[in-house]
Design an enzyme around this catalytic site. Structure first.
Site, PDB file in Angstrom:
ATOM      1  N   LYS A  11       0.847  -1.198   0.000  1.00  0.00           N
ATOM      2  CA  LYS A  11       0.000   0.000   0.000  1.00  0.00           C
ATOM      3  C   LYS A  11       0.877   1.240   0.000  1.00  0.00           C
ATOM      4  CE  LYS A  11       0.866   1.556   4.298  1.00  0.00           C
ATOM      5  NZ  LYS A  11       1.547   2.842   4.530  1.00  0.00           N
ATOM      6  N   PRO A  94       9.745  -4.305  -0.412  1.00  0.00           N
ATOM      7  CA  PRO A  94      10.923  -4.076   0.439  1.00  0.00           C
ATOM      8  C   PRO A  94      10.548  -3.975   1.912  1.00  0.00           C
ATOM      9  CG  PRO A  94      10.365  -2.097  -0.804  1.00  0.00           C
ATOM     10  CD  PRO A  94       9.508  -3.193  -1.355  1.00  0.00           C
ATOM     11  N   VAL A  95      11.516  -4.332   2.767  1.00  0.00           N
ATOM     12  CA  VAL A  95      11.307  -4.377   4.214  1.00  0.00           C
ATOM     13  C   VAL A  95      11.533  -2.994   4.820  1.00  0.00           C
ATOM     14  CG1 VAL A  95      12.133  -5.431   6.361  1.00  0.00           C
ATOM     15  CG2 VAL A  95      12.023  -6.793   4.260  1.00  0.00           C
ATOM     16  N   ALA A  97       9.886  -0.205   4.668  1.00  0.00           N
ATOM     17  CA  ALA A  97       9.889   0.766   3.575  1.00  0.00           C
ATOM     18  C   ALA A  97       8.701   1.713   3.588  1.00  0.00           C
ATOM     19  CB  ALA A  97       9.923   0.022   2.238  1.00  0.00           C
ATOM     20  N   GLY A  98       7.754   1.534   4.520  1.00  0.00           N
ATOM     21  CA  GLY A  98       6.554   2.357   4.517  1.00  0.00           C
ATOM     22  C   GLY A  98       5.501   1.874   3.549  1.00  0.00           C
ATOM     23  N   LEU A  99       5.616   0.606   3.105  1.00  0.00           N
ATOM     24  CA  LEU A  99       4.691   0.036   2.118  1.00  0.00           C
ATOM     25  C   LEU A  99       3.833  -1.085   2.699  1.00  0.00           C
ATOM     26  CD1 LEU A  99       7.132  -0.116  -0.943  1.00  0.00           C
ATOM     27  CD2 LEU A  99       5.366   1.606  -0.490  1.00  0.00           C
ATOM     28  N   ASP A 136      -2.261  -1.315  10.036  1.00  0.00           N
ATOM     29  CA  ASP A 136      -2.415  -1.404   8.582  1.00  0.00           C
ATOM     30  C   ASP A 136      -3.027  -2.727   8.124  1.00  0.00           C
ATOM     31  OD1 ASP A 136      -1.423   1.106   7.907  1.00  0.00           O
ATOM     32  OD2 ASP A 136       0.647   0.402   7.750  1.00  0.00           O
TER      33      ASP A 136
END
Length: 311
Positions: A11, A94-95, A97-99, A136
């Site tokens: 996300k 990715p780790v 990473a804010g995703l 999240d």
């Protein structure tokens, strides 16, 4: 069902406003969350007992520190199940990473084990359990485009907006702690208080929601907001540099996602996104880039469609 494969989508935050602190230690937020097609792939297989987790990335923990492992433990406990599971995570998100990569994996385990173990939980019930693991994770279960309030677990679906091109950029060797970013923001607000220097006028939530309802990319680009940039950008200069580089490469708008360090650009087309990626790769050799798009859903169960009942 003895085994299943799930796609767990990342996300981005199109809007993140921190409204204040909560008694439970979390922050009160207003966010617009958007699924993208960048995704991990999880394989779940029944076993007589126990939880065994593997991952193709050595830096990812495979014990109870992993949210996916915690999700399986939670379902075992709450549903009084003695069943076990083998979980393999093929990482593409990715780790740190804010995703929401870890959150997406946990959401996939909740959805997959609901099917694998025949638990019959509704989406609403899964999201209630998910909120106990992380803010999240409830969003990641359904995904798409949603307004998130409370600490991020109170969700309101918005009209899906599929296919908008996005270019992601993440420094290869940099991770940002979400807990640190929120604590730093709270500390900054407490220290500065009324003496804080006047900020340029920031976009508002009504502006972001109006742009989404009109499905107007330039208006959306103008309404991007992430309050955590106020503490992350001064600490990590590369994040601000990448934001500006995306704009210079043709992005309609650029923003840090979550607590960073990943930044994204809303691009006019996939072709221009790919051209910008290739150009920026030569300029930033220690940064990873991905071309992706808005996605209409979060977790996808393969090969059969998910049969979760609506709440």
């Amino acid at each position: 069902m003895q085994a299943c494969t799930l796609i767990a989508r990342a996300k981005i935050n199109l809007y993140l406003e921190i409204l204040g602190s909560r008694p439970d230690g979390y922050s009160e937020v207003a966010m617009v969350l958007q699924s993208i097609h960048l995704a991990d792939r999880l394989q779940l297989k029944s076993r007589p007992h126990g939880i065994h987790l593997t991952c193709d990335r050595p830096e990812v923990p495979t014990d109870a520190r992993n949210l996916a492992y915690q999700a399986a433990e939670l379902l075992q406990k709450e549903c009084h199940s003695a069943a076990g599971v083998e979980i393999h995570i093929e990482k593409h998100i990715p780790v740190a990473a804010g995703l929401a990569g870890g959150s997406a994996d946990a959401a996939a385990v909740l959805v997959g084990l609901n099917q694998l173990w025949g638990l019959g939980l509704t989406v609403g019930e899964l999201q209630s359990l998910a909120a106990r693991l992380g803010s999240d994770i409830p969003f990641c279960i359904q995904g798409g485009t949603q307004l998130a309030t409370g600490r991020g677990e109170v969700l309101e679906p918005l009209a899906d907006w599929e296919g908008i091109p996005v270019l992601l950029a993440k420094p290869k060797h940099l991770g940002v702690s979400t807990a640190w970013a929120y604590q730093a923001f709270r500390s900054r607000r407490e220290i500065l208080g009324a003496t804080a220097p006047s900020e340029p006028a920031l976009p508002t939530l009504p502006q972001a929601l109006a742009a989404l309802s009109r499905q107007d990319p330039p208006a959306l680009a103008r309404s991007l907001r992430n309050d955590l940039e106020q503490v992350v950008l001064p600490e990590y200069a590369i994040v601000g540099e990448l934001r500006q580089a995306l704009l210079s490469a043709g992005a309609l708008g650029s923003l840090m996602s979550g607590s960073g360090p990943t930044v994204f650009g809303i691009m006019p087309s996939l072709e221009l996104a790919a051209q910008a990626r290739d150009t920026l790769r030569r300029q930033f050799q220690d940064v990873e880039f991905w071309v992706t798009q808005f996605a209409p859903t979060g977790i996808l169960l393969q090969p059969d469609p998910c049969s979760l009942s609506p709440s």
